[in-house]
Design a protein around this motif. Sequence first.
Motif, PDB file in Angstrom:
ATOM      1  N   GLN A 237      17.362 -75.501 -18.693  1.00 34.73           N
ATOM      2  CA  GLN A 237      16.449 -74.691 -17.874  1.00 34.73           C
ATOM      3  C   GLN A 237      17.195 -73.720 -16.959  1.00 34.73           C
ATOM      4  OE1 GLN A 237      12.716 -77.091 -16.499  1.00 34.73           O
ATOM      5  NE2 GLN A 237      14.456 -78.479 -16.417  1.00 34.73           N
ATOM      6  N   GLU A 238      18.461 -74.035 -16.670  1.00 36.86           N
ATOM      7  CA  GLU A 238      19.246 -73.182 -15.765  1.00 36.86           C
ATOM      8  C   GLU A 238      20.308 -72.389 -16.504  1.00 36.86           C
ATOM      9  OE1 GLU A 238      18.204 -73.035 -12.741  1.00 36.86           O
ATOM     10  OE2 GLU A 238      16.768 -74.673 -13.100  1.00 36.86           O
ATOM     11  N   CYS A 239      20.261 -72.411 -17.833  1.00 33.52           N
ATOM     12  CA  CYS A 239      21.334 -71.812 -18.624  1.00 33.52           C
ATOM     13  C   CYS A 239      21.174 -70.286 -18.752  1.00 33.52           C
ATOM     14  CB  CYS A 239      21.326 -72.459 -20.007  1.00 33.52           C
ATOM     15  SG  CYS A 239      22.450 -71.699 -21.163  1.00 33.52           S
ATOM     16  N   ALA A 240      22.240 -69.556 -18.420  1.00 30.79           N
ATOM     17  CA  ALA A 240      22.222 -68.097 -18.604  1.00 30.79           C
ATOM     18  C   ALA A 240      23.057 -67.775 -19.831  1.00 30.79           C
ATOM     19  CB  ALA A 240      22.785 -67.409 -17.374  1.00 30.79           C
ATOM     20  N   LEU A 241      22.414 -67.311 -20.886  1.00 33.64           N
ATOM     21  CA  LEU A 241      23.147 -67.152 -22.151  1.00 33.64           C
ATOM     22  C   LEU A 241      23.296 -65.676 -22.544  1.00 33.64           C
ATOM     23  CD1 LEU A 241      24.414 -69.394 -23.829  1.00 33.64           C
ATOM     24  CD2 LEU A 241      22.451 -69.316 -25.365  1.00 33.64           C
ATOM     25  N   GLY A 242      23.150 -64.790 -21.548  1.00 35.90           N
ATOM     26  CA  GLY A 242      23.403 -63.375 -21.817  1.00 35.90           C
ATOM     27  C   GLY A 242      22.254 -62.683 -22.520  1.00 35.90           C
ATOM     28  N   PRO A 243      22.549 -61.467 -23.032  1.00 34.25           N
ATOM     29  CA  PRO A 243      21.501 -60.618 -23.609  1.00 34.25           C
ATOM     30  C   PRO A 243      20.840 -61.223 -24.854  1.00 34.25           C
ATOM     31  CG  PRO A 243      23.689 -59.579 -23.782  1.00 34.25           C
ATOM     32  CD  PRO A 243      23.865 -60.820 -23.008  1.00 34.25           C
TER      33      PRO A 243
END
Lengths: 268, 268
Positions: A237-243
């Motif tokens: 839920q907190e994962c930032a995986l880019g574009p």
Amino acid sequence: MFYLIGLGLGDAKDITVKGLEIIKKCDKVYLEAYTSILTVGKESLEEFYGCPLLLADRELCESTIDTILLEAKNKDIALLVVGDPLGATTHTDMLLRAKEFGVKIQIVHNASIMNAVSCCGLQLYNFGETVSIPFWTETWKPDSFFPKIVGNYLRNLHTLCLLDIKVKEPTDESLTKKIRQYMDPKFMTVAEAAKQLVQIIENNPDAGIDKNCLAVGLSRVGADDQRITVMSLQEMQECALGPPLHSLVIPAPNLHPLELDYLTQYRQ
Amino acid sequence: MFYLIGLGLGDAKDITVKGLEIIKKCDKVYLEAYTSILTVGKESLEEFYGCPLLLADRELCESTIDTILLEAKNKDIALLVVGDPLGATTHTDMLLRAKEFGVKIQIVHNASIMNAVSCCGLQLYNFGETVSIPFWTETWKPDSFFPKIVGNYLRNLHTLCLLDIKVKEPTDESLTKKIRQYMDPKFMTVAEAAKQLVQIIENNPDAGIDKNCLAVGLSRVGADDQRITVMSLQEMQECALGPPLHSLVIPAPNLHPLELDYLTQYRQ
């Protein structure tokens, strides 16, 4: 002839040699631009293919497709589709109409997320049915995909979750107006998908799947900057995986040792 | 660098532009020749790619792969695989070993039967888990794939059945000798697969699936001479669908109207 040509997943060079040769001889080439996107824009494709591309949005594909198909009776017309051309129902429908009109067709296959998802190390033959996760709104929170994920999980199968994209969607306000206004394009992230899933799991504590289950986040599969990450669904839920584009996989509870070894390298 | 490059399903031109560019710069190019085949031979590929190909059979892939991977530390080595390179477990294993050796890898995806099967009009997201049907012998008649087909069927999902191929298999007699002798290559036909399935169904009359269920036979998917045929599984036992490779699909009992329309054009 009407050609449906898959572009694969990454950039302009992911087209097949066969597909490129067909484009070069076509009278008109349309680029389907609403069921998926590549990592490069229309201009890069035009430069590489050496011909102009006509953008085919949902309105064109659904309302004026007959005109295009009829044109293909005497001319060579191609429709380029990201991934494999038969991933979406729209295109199967097109082929049926082409047949009705007596238009000859050729399909040029390519990689799609449905097979390239194996890049995370999970074996394709251990995947159950694929689901699509739609964007929720304040008033519309469908969860019909959830029993499918649970069904796969309980049979020890992986689930590929395709995440919603909204490209050239008319705004609610403009639906009643003469001039259409469009929302900014948006692409669901693995974090957004995980949030919706966790919410459903919290509402269904006895469903047989826990928010601490493993989840695999994938972004830009097939591109040079492809990313894969493995963590619990709760953490995702907190994962930032880019574009974009993102995809989410809920792996089976019991993995093959080789699958486990492979996933481990992406474990956060 | 070690490149795993998918060749797609039909002929030499089904490689992607990216894949072809990589081949042309590689020091050595291996062609994997035991998990699947193209409709054209090694010579056609060599002519089109403009370089010699080294045949990589099962023995080479499983026993001397380490040597090849170590060579890829300082050289550009490619392994060409029919379909998508990550369809088979062998290749996932290779990538793990490459990582162990500190060898950089790149995967070039392509179409595989796992997504191109959609050419028959059945929607990919309505497929359950894929099964493999092995050749039966007089004394070995495994049927572990059958409960999976039934499980999909009862959940109203399609099953893709991958049919066995035997390429460069040592004969039983030669296993104990110093000089290996190999069987002629053989490829399971849809008729052979249907016969095995009908036999299992007759032995399990209450399994929930009948031999009069629908079956879709596919041959040479993605090639110019691709064939698709739709009939009952019972009838499929007598179906001659031409040269390999063949695949069989057992569709879900209740089809979407569009799927039904599409299949109808292939109904015998």
